[in-house]
Design a protein around this motif. Structure first.
Motif, PDB file in Angstrom:
ATOM      1  N   ASP A   8     -43.811 -58.580 115.619  1.00  0.00           N
ATOM      2  CA  ASP A   8     -43.463 -59.191 114.335  1.00  0.00           C
ATOM      3  C   ASP A   8     -42.676 -58.244 113.428  1.00  0.00           C
ATOM      4  O   ASP A   8     -41.813 -58.678 112.676  1.00  0.00           O
ATOM      5  CB  ASP A   8     -44.719 -59.658 113.601  1.00  0.00           C
ATOM      6  N   LEU A   9     -42.975 -56.957 113.501  1.00  0.00           N
ATOM      7  CA  LEU A   9     -42.315 -55.982 112.626  1.00  0.00           C
ATOM      8  C   LEU A   9     -40.998 -55.449 113.188  1.00  0.00           C
ATOM      9  O   LEU A   9     -40.187 -54.893 112.446  1.00  0.00           O
ATOM     10  CB  LEU A   9     -43.253 -54.796 112.369  1.00  0.00           C
ATOM     11  N   SER A  10     -40.780 -55.601 114.473  1.00  0.00           N
ATOM     12  CA  SER A  10     -39.638 -54.946 115.118  1.00  0.00           C
ATOM     13  C   SER A  10     -38.275 -55.452 114.659  1.00  0.00           C
ATOM     14  O   SER A  10     -37.284 -54.751 114.813  1.00  0.00           O
ATOM     15  CB  SER A  10     -39.744 -55.068 116.635  1.00  0.00           C
ATOM     16  N   ASP A  11     -38.217 -56.624 114.068  1.00  0.00           N
ATOM     17  CA  ASP A  11     -36.917 -57.095 113.583  1.00  0.00           C
ATOM     18  C   ASP A  11     -36.533 -56.454 112.257  1.00  0.00           C
ATOM     19  O   ASP A  11     -35.379 -56.489 111.857  1.00  0.00           O
ATOM     20  CB  ASP A  11     -36.893 -58.621 113.478  1.00  0.00           C
ATOM     21  N   LYS A  12     -37.501 -55.808 111.582  1.00  0.00           N
ATOM     22  CA  LYS A  12     -37.225 -55.180 110.283  1.00  0.00           C
ATOM     23  C   LYS A  12     -37.344 -53.659 110.317  1.00  0.00           C
ATOM     24  O   LYS A  12     -36.806 -52.986 109.453  1.00  0.00           O
ATOM     25  CB  LYS A  12     -38.194 -55.704 109.227  1.00  0.00           C
ATOM     26  N   TYR A  13     -38.072 -53.122 111.280  1.00  0.00           N
ATOM     27  CA  TYR A  13     -38.373 -51.688 111.315  1.00  0.00           C
ATOM     28  C   TYR A  13     -38.114 -51.111 112.698  1.00  0.00           C
ATOM     29  O   TYR A  13     -38.188 -51.806 113.701  1.00  0.00           O
ATOM     30  CB  TYR A  13     -39.842 -51.437 110.946  1.00  0.00           C
ATOM     31  N   HIS A  14     -37.876 -49.804 112.734  1.00  0.00           N
ATOM     32  CA  HIS A  14     -37.850 -49.058 113.987  1.00  0.00           C
ATOM     33  C   HIS A  14     -39.288 -48.600 114.209  1.00  0.00           C
ATOM     34  O   HIS A  14     -39.869 -47.959 113.342  1.00  0.00           O
ATOM     35  CB  HIS A  14     -36.925 -47.844 113.902  1.00  0.00           C
ATOM     36  N   LEU A  15     -39.854 -48.897 115.344  1.00  0.00           N
ATOM     37  CA  LEU A  15     -41.261 -48.618 115.601  1.00  0.00           C
ATOM     38  C   LEU A  15     -41.431 -47.586 116.703  1.00  0.00           C
ATOM     39  O   LEU A  15     -40.692 -47.579 117.677  1.00  0.00           O
ATOM     40  CB  LEU A  15     -41.980 -49.904 116.013  1.00  0.00           C
ATOM     41  N   ILE A  16     -42.425 -46.737 116.517  1.00  0.00           N
ATOM     42  CA  ILE A  16     -42.825 -45.769 117.532  1.00  0.00           C
ATOM     43  C   ILE A  16     -44.318 -45.972 117.744  1.00  0.00           C
ATOM     44  O   ILE A  16     -45.085 -45.966 116.790  1.00  0.00           O
ATOM     45  CB  ILE A  16     -42.551 -44.321 117.078  1.00  0.00           C
ATOM     46  N   ALA A  17     -44.725 -46.164 118.976  1.00  0.00           N
ATOM     47  CA  ALA A  17     -46.138 -46.383 119.302  1.00  0.00           C
ATOM     48  C   ALA A  17     -46.595 -45.349 120.321  1.00  0.00           C
ATOM     49  O   ALA A  17     -46.578 -45.603 121.525  1.00  0.00           O
ATOM     50  CB  ALA A  17     -46.339 -47.793 119.830  1.00  0.00           C
TER      51      ALA A  17
END
Length: 58
Positions: A8-17
């Motif tokens: 859900d967040l990946s379209d607005k933010y760059h994510l690192i998990a």
């Protein structure tokens, strides 16, 4: 656990998990080879942040 949230967040933010040793899908190294302390976990997070040039955390 956070897979749907990350989607859900990946379209607005760059994510690192990061997958920390012994958690998630990684294999747990022997305790003799890796000290599982808060200080060492924090240091692994700092190194990950530096590697990816992370300057802002939410």
């Amino acid at each position: 656990m956070f897979r749907n949230l990350m989607t859900d967040l990946s379209d607005k933010y760059h994510l690192i998990a990061p997958d920390y040793p012994g958690f998630g899908r990684s294999e747990q190294p022997p305790i003799a080879d890796l000290s599982y302390t808060f200080d060492n976990t924090s240091e692994r997070r700092r190194r990950t942040n530096r590697y990816f040039a992370v300057s802002i955390l939410y």
